[in-house]
Design an enzyme around this catalytic site. Structure first.
Site, short mmCIF file in Angstrom:
data_model
loop_
_atom_site.label_atom_id
_atom_site.label_comp_id
_atom_site.label_asym_id
_atom_site.label_seq_id
_atom_site.Cartn_x
_atom_site.Cartn_y
_atom_site.Cartn_z
N HIS A 40 0.72 -1.29 -0.03
CA HIS A 40 0.30 -0.08 -0.02
C HIS A 40 1.05 1.09 -0.01
O HIS A 40 2.11 1.20 0.26
CB HIS A 40 -1.02 -0.15 1.27
N HIS A 154 -1.59 -3.01 -6.37
CA HIS A 154 -1.23 -2.46 -5.01
C HIS A 154 -2.61 -3.30 -4.16
O HIS A 154 -3.84 -3.02 -4.28
CB HIS A 154 -0.40 -1.67 -4.40
N CYS A 155 -1.98 -3.94 -2.56
CA CYS A 155 -3.00 -4.26 -2.61
C CYS A 155 -2.84 -3.94 -0.44
O CYS A 155 -1.96 -2.80 -0.36
CB CYS A 155 -3.32 -5.92 -1.82
N ALA A 156 -2.12 -5.08 0.52
CA ALA A 156 -1.94 -4.21 1.83
C ALA A 156 0.04 -4.48 1.61
O ALA A 156 0.31 -3.30 1.80
CB ALA A 156 -2.77 -5.08 3.14
#
Length: 265
Positions: A40, A154-156
């Protein structure tokens, strides 16, 4: 542009990399400077933001859900960038489990994660995303096919939801599976790994060592997780081509546009 030239030691963004250079089955390669992946962007520093700005990003895909964003914060604003939030998991999924982690409830965590259960949980997550999030993955590919690049996914942690979305994108343009897996496994590099903490990152050292060990499979990038996604595609649609065509609604024209925007030559 080389991948080394665009992979600095970002202070507040983990697991960043250019996916360029990966080979396709027909002898072409993914262009450098058109597709990036990372964790992130909520904690990006001013220097990080300046670097990301220099990439000329058109689109940032954020695959986090509302619970992730509440915990980590929203992405920083990048002027001129189209931000698309396409959650690939439900905020309620695993809420009770992560509360156990935050509480440090060792007996309950043993019951939930020991004896291979943690890895089983990850494989089921991958299976669930492939089956249940075809609309989101279709949206991503159609946006890329319109030429909205360079793009960052993106994610986390930049490992699972972003990793799967990158893998689906690479399958759509014919990147070899060995190359997809090699890129996916880079998320295990020590400087890329997600920092494990209960809430406040400063509490990381307070996590019980056994809990760290129990949680380890959740923070790993394992080939078996990616293979579960492939198996799910084969079992559900009979193969990648049918998955792309029927599951994600990609026409030959759309795939040609994807290749034109993402591949060299």
């Amino acid at each position: 542009m080389t991948s080394e030239a665009v992979e600095p030691a970002l202070a507040g963004v983990r697991n960043f990399r250019d996916v360029g250079g990966l080979p396709t089955a027909d002898g072409r390669r993914l262009r450098h400077g058109v597709l990036y992946r990372s964790g992130h962007l909520a904690h990006a520093t001013d220097e990080d933001a300046a670097f990301l700005h220099r990439l000329g990003l058109h689109t940032v895909f954020d695959f986090r859900n509302a619970a992730d964003q509440a915990l980590e914060g929203p992405d920083i604003d990048l002027p001129g960038v189209r931000n698309m939030n396409l959650p690939l998991t439900d905020p309620a999924e695993g809420a009770e489990f992560w509360q156990l982690v935050r509480d440090g409830d060792l007996p309950e965590l043993r019951a939930a994660l020991a004896d291979g259960q943690a890895a089983d949980r990850m494989r089921e997550n991958y299976r669930s995303i492939i089956i249940g999030r075809t609309a989101e993955h279709s949206r991503v590919l159609h946006v890329l096919a319109e030429g909205d690049v360079p793009a960052l996914m993106h994610c986390a942690a930049g490992k699972d939801r972003a990793g799967l979305s990158i893998a689906v994108t690479l399958l759509a343009v014919g990147v070899e599976r060995d190359a997809i897996e090699s890129d996916y496994l880079l998320s295990n590099d020590p400087h890329r790994r997600y920092k494990m903490h209960r809430g406040d990152p400063s509490e990381e050292s307070a996590i019980h060592p056994e809990i760290v060990e129990l949680l380890a499979p959740l923070f790993d990038a394992r080939a078996s997780y990616l293979h579960e996604a492939y198996t799910t595609i084969d079992e559900t649609w009979g193969g990648v081509e049918t998955y792309l065509r029927e599951g994600l609604g990609l026409t030959p024209t759309t795939r040609d546009r994807l290749r034109a925007h993402l591949l060299e030559g």
